[in-house]
Design a protein around this motif. Structure first.
Motif, PDB file in Angstrom:
ATOM      1  N   THR A 198     -19.897 -14.252 -36.983  1.00 14.55           N
ATOM      2  CA  THR A 198     -18.653 -14.539 -36.053  1.00 14.55           C
ATOM      3  C   THR A 198     -18.038 -15.851 -36.372  1.00 14.55           C
ATOM      4  OG1 THR A 198     -18.136 -14.593 -33.554  1.00 14.55           O
ATOM      5  CG2 THR A 198     -20.271 -15.805 -34.451  1.00 14.55           C
ATOM      6  N   GLN A 199     -16.814 -16.129 -36.032  1.00 12.72           N
ATOM      7  CA  GLN A 199     -16.049 -17.296 -36.166  1.00 12.72           C
ATOM      8  C   GLN A 199     -15.623 -17.832 -34.851  1.00 12.72           C
ATOM      9  OE1 GLN A 199     -12.239 -18.063 -38.296  1.00 12.72           O
ATOM     10  NE2 GLN A 199     -13.627 -18.441 -39.821  1.00 12.72           N
ATOM     11  N   ASP A 200     -16.039 -19.150 -34.707  1.00 14.88           N
ATOM     12  CA  ASP A 200     -15.641 -20.010 -33.442  1.00 14.88           C
ATOM     13  C   ASP A 200     -14.562 -21.091 -34.058  1.00 14.88           C
ATOM     14  OD1 ASP A 200     -15.658 -21.846 -31.218  1.00 14.88           O
ATOM     15  OD2 ASP A 200     -17.709 -21.532 -30.797  1.00 14.88           O
ATOM     16  N   GLN A 201     -13.485 -20.725 -33.148  1.00 12.25           N
ATOM     17  CA  GLN A 201     -12.223 -21.714 -33.463  1.00 12.25           C
ATOM     18  C   GLN A 201     -12.049 -23.068 -32.829  1.00 12.25           C
ATOM     19  OE1 GLN A 201     -10.432 -20.640 -35.857  1.00 12.25           O
ATOM     20  NE2 GLN A 201     -10.640 -18.791 -36.464  1.00 12.25           N
ATOM     21  N   THR A 217     -13.652 -25.264 -37.462  1.00  8.60           N
ATOM     22  CA  THR A 217     -14.000 -23.856 -37.357  1.00  8.60           C
ATOM     23  C   THR A 217     -15.681 -23.662 -37.716  1.00  8.60           C
ATOM     24  OG1 THR A 217     -13.393 -22.850 -39.326  1.00  8.60           O
ATOM     25  CG2 THR A 217     -11.751 -23.031 -37.301  1.00  8.60           C
ATOM     26  N   THR A 241     -18.179 -20.848 -38.707  1.00 12.59           N
ATOM     27  CA  THR A 241     -18.465 -19.474 -39.061  1.00 12.59           C
ATOM     28  C   THR A 241     -20.260 -19.214 -39.091  1.00 12.59           C
ATOM     29  OG1 THR A 241     -16.669 -19.024 -40.290  1.00 12.59           O
ATOM     30  CG2 THR A 241     -18.411 -17.449 -40.648  1.00 12.59           C
TER      31      THR A 241
END
Length: 324
Positions: free
Chosen positions: A130-133, A109, A111
């Motif tokens: 924002t967080q990218d999974q 992930t 952030t």
């Protein structure tokens, strides 16, 4: 005359090392007098591993990866503009490795946080949080991280996916920062992010670049930023920061009124397109700040702000209701 020329030639031959050193010294002094130019980002990079399913990979690889990402973000020029060291954008990239998929391939992930200084305040306002999974990539220790806007996909899609994601968020950060200082200042950077999305690496483990892969991913963020339906959002970014936050040092009421006007513009966007990724991204970055801005405002203004915020940002609705 010939004798003088010959003597000069002999003198230079004897002292050429000294002459060269003098020339280099003068050149260095002149360069030092030129305005300093720096890269655009001051990115803090952290790579964590948590509890990996496969723990056979050397921890040293992740330290090397962390240093490589830091150099990739901070060591290259992302624009043609001249940035002084003081103008570099403060940001954080946290890569949390969640799984070792084997063959030097990892799932993680990401952030991403970025801030902007507020005029005369000693305060940094959040531009992005924002967080990218959906981060899957291949990394071999000491393998250089390479990226080109002209060939985003590279030779190995899994290896290129990491640099494409990092470059994508760099352009988003640059765009939001530029929007906050000049009306529609970020358009060129959002177009660069679009170019990455359009030419992104593809593969069975790669996700986050396509509209059908969810309603909260890289595709939808850049789509919203360039979509004419969200044109007023860019007015919000400019007015919120330049006419709102930057003005509060001189006139708190005037600055807060500008922020209130921005909430009204955001509500107009919300009525047309509710639950968009762009709205969610904005309020994730600004929710806590907005609560503080209106905490000491007049009761009627505070109530109106709380009402609008609770409707547009359901996640933090309970916190906004406490403002009344």
């Amino acid at each position: 005359m010939i004798t003088m020329a010959n003597n000069a030639h002999l003198w230079y031959a004897k002292h050429r090392s000294w002459c060269f050193a003098l020339i280099m010294s003068i050149a260095g002094t002149l360069l030092a007098l030129l305005p300093a130019q720096a890269q655009e980002l001051r990115a803090n990079v952290t790579v964590t591993t948590g509890r990996l399913v496969n723990n056979n990979t050397s921890r040293k690889v992740f330290t090397t990866l962390q240093n490589s990402i830091r150099e990739f973000l901070n060591g290259r020029r992302w624009t043609d503009e001249a940035y002084t060291p003081a103008e570099r954008i403060e940001c954080n990239f946290l890569v949390n490795i969640t799984e070792d998929l084997g063959n030097n391939t990892f799932k993680a992930t990401l952030t991403v946080q970025a801030t902007r200084p507020v005029y005369n305040a000693g305060y940094l306002t959040s531009l992005l949080n924002t967080q990218d999974q959906n981060v899957v990539f291949r990394y071999v220790e000491f393998q250089p991280l390479e990226f080109s806007d002209n060939r985003v996909v590279g030779n190995d899609p899994l290896a290129s996916n990491l640099t494409a994601i990092l470059a994508y968020y760099t352009y988003i950060i640059l765009g939001l920062d530029a929007d906050s200082f000049a009306a529609r200042g970020g358009d060129d950077f959002y177009k660069k992010a679009l170019n990455i999305v359009t030419n992104a690496p593809d593969g069975k483990d790669i996700a986050g670049w396509k509209p059908f892969e969810g309603n909260r991913n890289r595709y939808w963020l850049q789509d919203n930023l360039l979509n004419v339906k969200f044109a007023r959002f860019h007015d919000v970014m400019y007015q919120y920061h330049r006419q709102g936050l930057d003005m509060m040092y001189e006139d708190m009421t005037k600055g807060r009124n500008a922020v209130m006007n921005c909430l009204n513009m955001m509500y107009a966007i919300y009525q047309d397109i509710p639950n968009s990724m762009l709205m969610a991204t904005f309020f994730t970055a600004k929710a806590e700040e907005l609560q503080k801005i209106f905490a000491k405002s007049p009761p009627q203004e505070k109530s109106r702000a709380a009402q609008l915020l609770a409707i547009m940002d359901v996640t933090n609705a309970a916190k906004y209701q406490q403002m009344k």
